[in-house]
Design a protein around this motif. Structure first.
Motif, PDB file in Angstrom:
ATOM      1  N   TRP A  15       0.856  -1.188   0.000  1.00 41.66           N
ATOM      2  CA  TRP A  15       0.000   0.000   0.000  1.00 41.66           C
ATOM      3  C   TRP A  15       0.893   1.239   0.000  1.00 41.66           C
ATOM      4  CZ3 TRP A  15      -5.209  -0.854  -0.343  1.00 41.66           C
ATOM      5  CH2 TRP A  15      -5.674  -2.135   0.001  1.00 41.66           C
ATOM      6  N   ILE A  16       0.818   2.017  -1.083  1.00 42.55           N
ATOM      7  CA  ILE A  16       1.683   3.185  -1.222  1.00 42.55           C
ATOM      8  C   ILE A  16       0.832   4.450  -1.093  1.00 42.55           C
ATOM      9  CG2 ILE A  16       3.310   4.385  -2.723  1.00 42.55           C
ATOM     10  CD1 ILE A  16       3.753   1.693  -4.154  1.00 42.55           C
ATOM     11  N   PRO A  17       1.180   5.369  -0.185  1.00 40.79           N
ATOM     12  CA  PRO A  17       0.400   6.602  -0.048  1.00 40.79           C
ATOM     13  C   PRO A  17       0.242   7.319  -1.392  1.00 40.79           C
ATOM     14  CG  PRO A  17       2.002   6.421   1.721  1.00 40.79           C
ATOM     15  CD  PRO A  17       2.310   5.309   0.755  1.00 40.79           C
ATOM     16  N   SER A  18      -0.940   7.840  -1.649  1.00 42.24           N
ATOM     17  CA  SER A  18      -1.227   8.484  -2.938  1.00 42.24           C
ATOM     18  C   SER A  18      -0.235   9.597  -3.246  1.00 42.24           C
ATOM     19  CB  SER A  18      -2.650   9.045  -2.931  1.00 42.24           C
ATOM     20  OG  SER A  18      -3.592   8.017  -2.762  1.00 42.24           O
ATOM     21  N   SER A  19       0.148  10.362  -2.221  1.00 41.75           N
ATOM     22  CA  SER A  19       1.051  11.495  -2.435  1.00 41.75           C
ATOM     23  C   SER A  19       2.426  11.067  -2.929  1.00 41.75           C
ATOM     24  CB  SER A  19       1.197  12.297  -1.140  1.00 41.75           C
ATOM     25  OG  SER A  19       1.712  11.471  -0.097  1.00 41.75           O
ATOM     26  N   ALA A  20       2.804   9.826  -2.620  1.00 44.74           N
ATOM     27  CA  ALA A  20       4.134   9.348  -3.014  1.00 44.74           C
ATOM     28  C   ALA A  20       4.072   8.307  -4.124  1.00 44.74           C
ATOM     29  CB  ALA A  20       4.851   8.749  -1.792  1.00 44.74           C
ATOM     30  N   TYR A  21       2.882   8.040  -4.614  1.00 37.55           N
ATOM     31  CA  TYR A  21       2.703   6.888  -5.503  1.00 37.55           C
ATOM     32  C   TYR A  21       3.506   7.020  -6.804  1.00 37.55           C
ATOM     33  CZ  TYR A  21       0.545   2.759  -7.471  1.00 37.55           C
ATOM     34  OH  TYR A  21       0.353   1.513  -7.995  1.00 37.55           O
ATOM     35  N   ASN A  22       3.362   8.144  -7.480  1.00 36.13           N
ATOM     36  CA  ASN A  22       4.044   8.284  -8.768  1.00 36.13           C
ATOM     37  C   ASN A  22       5.557   8.234  -8.618  1.00 36.13           C
ATOM     38  OD1 ASN A  22       1.655   8.474 -10.215  1.00 36.13           O
ATOM     39  ND2 ASN A  22       1.576  10.708 -10.071  1.00 36.13           N
ATOM     40  N   ASP A  23       6.078   8.851  -7.568  1.00 36.37           N
ATOM     41  CA  ASP A  23       7.528   8.806  -7.342  1.00 36.37           C
ATOM     42  C   ASP A  23       7.992   7.368  -7.110  1.00 36.37           C
ATOM     43  OD1 ASP A  23       7.722  11.532  -7.619  1.00 36.37           O
ATOM     44  OD2 ASP A  23       7.630  11.932  -5.468  1.00 36.37           O
ATOM     45  N   LYS A  24       7.208   6.622  -6.336  1.00 38.90           N
ATOM     46  CA  LYS A  24       7.569   5.235  -6.053  1.00 38.90           C
ATOM     47  C   LYS A  24       7.540   4.396  -7.326  1.00 38.90           C
ATOM     48  CE  LYS A  24       8.396   1.755  -3.216  1.00 38.90           C
ATOM     49  NZ  LYS A  24       9.654   1.650  -2.451  1.00 38.90           N
ATOM     50  N   ILE A  25       6.535   4.614  -8.162  1.00 42.00           N
ATOM     51  CA  ILE A  25       6.438   3.872  -9.422  1.00 42.00           C
ATOM     52  C   ILE A  25       7.638   4.191 -10.312  1.00 42.00           C
ATOM     53  CG2 ILE A  25       5.090   3.521 -11.526  1.00 42.00           C
ATOM     54  CD1 ILE A  25       3.924   2.334  -8.891  1.00 42.00           C
ATOM     55  N   ASN A  26       8.030   5.448 -10.367  1.00 41.90           N
ATOM     56  CA  ASN A  26       9.181   5.829 -11.194  1.00 41.90           C
ATOM     57  C   ASN A  26      10.457   5.137 -10.731  1.00 41.90           C
ATOM     58  OD1 ASN A  26       7.630   7.501 -12.810  1.00 41.90           O
ATOM     59  ND2 ASN A  26       8.047   9.341 -11.594  1.00 41.90           N
ATOM     60  N   VAL A  27      10.627   4.990  -9.404  1.00 42.43           N
ATOM     61  CA  VAL A  27      11.793   4.278  -8.875  1.00 42.43           C
ATOM     62  C   VAL A  27      11.744   2.810  -9.287  1.00 42.43           C
ATOM     63  CG1 VAL A  27      12.930   3.495  -6.759  1.00 42.43           C
ATOM     64  CG2 VAL A  27      12.111   5.860  -6.938  1.00 42.43           C
ATOM     65  N   MET A  28      10.565   2.210  -9.194  1.00 38.64           N
ATOM     66  CA  MET A  28      10.413   0.806  -9.605  1.00 38.64           C
ATOM     67  C   MET A  28      10.754   0.623 -11.085  1.00 38.64           C
ATOM     68  SD  MET A  28       6.897  -0.403  -7.752  1.00 38.64           S
ATOM     69  CE  MET A  28       6.723  -0.525  -5.976  1.00 38.64           C
ATOM     70  N   LEU A  29      10.261   1.537 -11.913  1.00 37.88           N
ATOM     71  CA  LEU A  29      10.513   1.434 -13.350  1.00 37.88           C
ATOM     72  C   LEU A  29      12.005   1.589 -13.650  1.00 37.88           C
ATOM     73  CD1 LEU A  29       7.537   3.574 -14.711  1.00 37.88           C
ATOM     74  CD2 LEU A  29       7.787   1.092 -14.878  1.00 37.88           C
ATOM     75  N   ALA A  30      12.633   2.529 -12.977  1.00 35.21           N
ATOM     76  CA  ALA A  30      14.059   2.784 -13.227  1.00 35.21           C
ATOM     77  C   ALA A  30      14.919   1.582 -12.844  1.00 35.21           C
ATOM     78  CB  ALA A  30      14.507   4.026 -12.466  1.00 35.21           C
ATOM     79  N   SER A  31      14.553   0.908 -11.755  1.00 35.96           N
ATOM     80  CA  SER A  31      15.325  -0.243 -11.288  1.00 35.96           C
ATOM     81  C   SER A  31      14.866  -1.552 -11.922  1.00 35.96           C
ATOM     82  CB  SER A  31      15.200  -0.364  -9.765  1.00 35.96           C
ATOM     83  OG  SER A  31      13.855  -0.644  -9.404  1.00 35.96           O
ATOM     84  N   ASN A  32      13.695  -1.510 -12.583  1.00 36.82           N
ATOM     85  CA  ASN A  32      13.074  -2.709 -13.162  1.00 36.82           C
ATOM     86  C   ASN A  32      12.830  -3.767 -12.095  1.00 36.82           C
ATOM     87  OD1 ASN A  32      11.861  -4.000 -15.312  1.00 36.82           O
ATOM     88  ND2 ASN A  32      13.744  -5.012 -15.987  1.00 36.82           N
ATOM     89  N   GLU A  33      12.577  -3.314 -10.878  1.00 39.42           N
ATOM     90  CA  GLU A  33      12.212  -4.203  -9.778  1.00 39.42           C
ATOM     91  C   GLU A  33      10.775  -3.888  -9.378  1.00 39.42           C
ATOM     92  OE1 GLU A  33      15.018  -3.855  -6.635  1.00 39.42           O
ATOM     93  OE2 GLU A  33      16.714  -4.607  -7.831  1.00 39.42           O
ATOM     94  N   MET A  34       9.882  -4.727  -9.842  1.00 35.29           N
ATOM     95  CA  MET A  34       8.459  -4.438  -9.689  1.00 35.29           C
ATOM     96  C   MET A  34       7.714  -5.652  -9.167  1.00 35.29           C
ATOM     97  SD  MET A  34       7.824  -2.263 -13.209  1.00 35.29           S
ATOM     98  CE  MET A  34       9.108  -3.080 -14.176  1.00 35.29           C
TER      99      MET A  34
END
Length: 512
Positions: free
Chosen positions: A84-103
């Motif tokens: 569960w990722i807080p809405s305010s931080a969601y997009n930043d967290k997704i971008n980190v996942m995409l950059a690391s390809n760890e999803m």
């Protein structure tokens, strides 16, 4: 639903080939091909699927192993690991996942340049060719999937939202007091707005009402008032496209100009608020809450909440809701139809077999048992069944549902009206819910919604702002029709012509 199938959609041919077994009904039974059904049955004989999911936090995070989550795991044969990722931080967290390809194995995303780039980089499974194997996913209207497609291909499953929710919320008691019929033409709208402003519809002896008011965001976004009104009159939803693939922006169409002229006339005659260019949307809503305005544009289920708020100060007030109906019948500007969508990353789901099990999980969430759980809760705790075949919240069940079930409902693949009994409610509540489900029969889609335009990606906000400002100036009488046309010409020179050409090229590429 035949009306929906006949509409011109951007990628109808491509997506329909993915969904050749789709039933366009949102509530009917649909049988999956034998092979797909066998695959789902076999999954129940397998060990539970370890399934990690990243979704947005809604309210408090449910406790791990709660009864709702246990019921989902048991029915879908999974072991869930929900992040569960807080809405305010969601997009930043997704971008980190995409950059690391760890999803995780399921990732909720929203359409935008970052996600489209990830899709084009082949980070996610293409799922379109598999949908026909899943009876509930393939039973949904193809437009849901077209609205998240990338160059005609499908890489995700939407968190469904009704596309035809748009409706008019209005003071029926005021209309009855003045013996007014619901308006369907521009002239009728003018006459009703004038009467509700000048003829004392609330019978308080004061000149303190308007038929309708605008706020400063009246022409912004997918659900703008100007778009909804122009579509009702027979116009296009943001963009129109002809048989040769030529694109036309809404603000150059006759219906859109009729809309602007109506508001210009209302403004000039003091039949609407003079401060609309600076009035906040939240403040505009208070006008109706306090009994000062007769009509507002919203969604069909706003009727019930509007009635509740208004009755706190005026118990005798009567609210009703109506579809956007004009000279050509009911026509509703389609919304996007999702609150994001799930993608399946290749980095965490490495085989086709596992990918199909993940899709099977999303499909099972739309079975009657899961639809009921996610939309109504647990029987006896949150809801009960009624003698007339409906459901109703019991005791404090609704408030408990908001805490215990809503976080799952808002983040998983369910759709009100599909595989779930109707919810018993007050008449205007039931009417609004039915209108939102039925509205899909009348939607007018935006044909450019998923098309790529490099110019619009780079300068779209600037171009949109220029034309929105021009519309406000026209309504306020600061420019005439010739001045408005000059703004259109300027828009074309500043990049609008390129946008139209790029949309045409992207559209024709899809049709090949």
């Amino acid at each position: 639903m035949k009306k929906v199938k006949k509409r011109a959609l951007v990628s109808t041919v491509v997506v329909s080939s993915m969904l050749f077994t789709v039933a366009c009904s949102s509530g009917g039974e649909s049988k999956a091909p034998a092979a797909g059904q066998q695959g789902q049955n076999q999954s129940q004989n397998q060990a539970p699927l370890d399934l990690s999911i990243a979704i947005s936090q809604v309210g408090d995070i449910p406790s791990k192993g709660n009864p709702v989550e246990q019921a989902i795991e048991k029915f879908t044969n999974t072991k869930l690991d929900i992040q569960w990722i807080p809405s305010s931080a969601y997009n930043d967290k997704i971008n980190v996942m995409l950059a690391s390809n760890e999803m995780p194995k399921l990732l909720r995303v929203t359409q935008g340049p970052t996600i489209v780039n990830a899709i084009e980089s082949q980070l996610f499974w293409e799922i379109g060719p598999y949908l026909k194997e899943y009876k509930n996913l393939s039973a949904q209207n193809p437009q849901f999937f077209e609205n998240i497609s990338v160059e005609g291909k499908l890489y995700g499953v939407p968190l469904y939202r009704n596309m035809g929710r748009g409706a008019v919320v209005y003071r029926k008691d005021w209309m009855d007091n003045l013996k007014l019929a619901y308006p369907k033409t521009v002239d009728e709208w003018y006459n009703v707005m004038k009467a509700l402003t000048q003829n004392d519809p609330d019978k308080n002896g004061k000149n303190d009402t308007y038929g309708i008011i605008l706020h400063k965001k009246y022409n912004e976004g997918a659900a703008s008032m100007t778009t909804r009104f122009a579509v009702m009159l027979g116009g296009v939803n943001k963009w129109g496209v002809d048989k040769d693939g030529n694109f036309t922006p809404e603000y150059t169409t006759p219906e859109f100009m009729e809309t602007l002229k109506l508001f210009r006339r209302l403004y000039a005659e003091n039949l609407m608020n003079q401060d609309f260019a600076v009035l906040d949307a939240a403040e505009a809503e208070k006008w109706m809450d306090t009994g000062r305005v007769g009509f507002r544009f919203g969604v069909a289920t706003n009727g019930k909440s509007q009635q509740d708020r208004l009755n706190k100060t005026n118990p005798s007030a009567v609210i009703d809701v109506a579809s956007f109906e004009g000279p050509k019948g009911i026509r509703i500007a389609s919304e996007n139809g999702n609150n994001g969508f799930f993608v399946i990353p290749k980095s965490s789901v490495k085989t086709e077999a596992e990918m199909k099990r993940v899709l099977g999980f999303l499909d099972k969430l739309m079975e009657p048992e899961m639809s009921t759980l996610l939309l109504r809760g647990i029987e006896g705790t949150h809801f009960g069944n009624t003698a007339d075949g409906k459901t109703e919240f019991i005791g404090d069940g609704f408030n408990i549902f908001q805490r215990e079930v809503k976080p799952y409902r808002d983040n998983l693949t369910v759709l009100e009206g599909y595989n779930v009994k109707p919810l018993k409610d007050v008449p205007i509540g039931e009417k609004g819910t039915k209108m939102e489900s039925d509205g899909i029969k009348y939607i007018v889609s935006n044909p450019a919604l998923t098309l790529k335009s490099p110019t619009y990606s780079e300068r779209g906000q600037e171009l949109d702002l220029q034309m929105m400002d021009a519309q406000t100036k026209f309504i306020m009488g600061k420019i005439d029709e010739a001045g408005y046309q000059e703004e259109v010409n300027k828009w074309k020179k500043n990049g609008g012509d390129k946008v139209m050409a790029e949309y045409k090229a992207a559209y024709q590429k899809l049709k090949k």
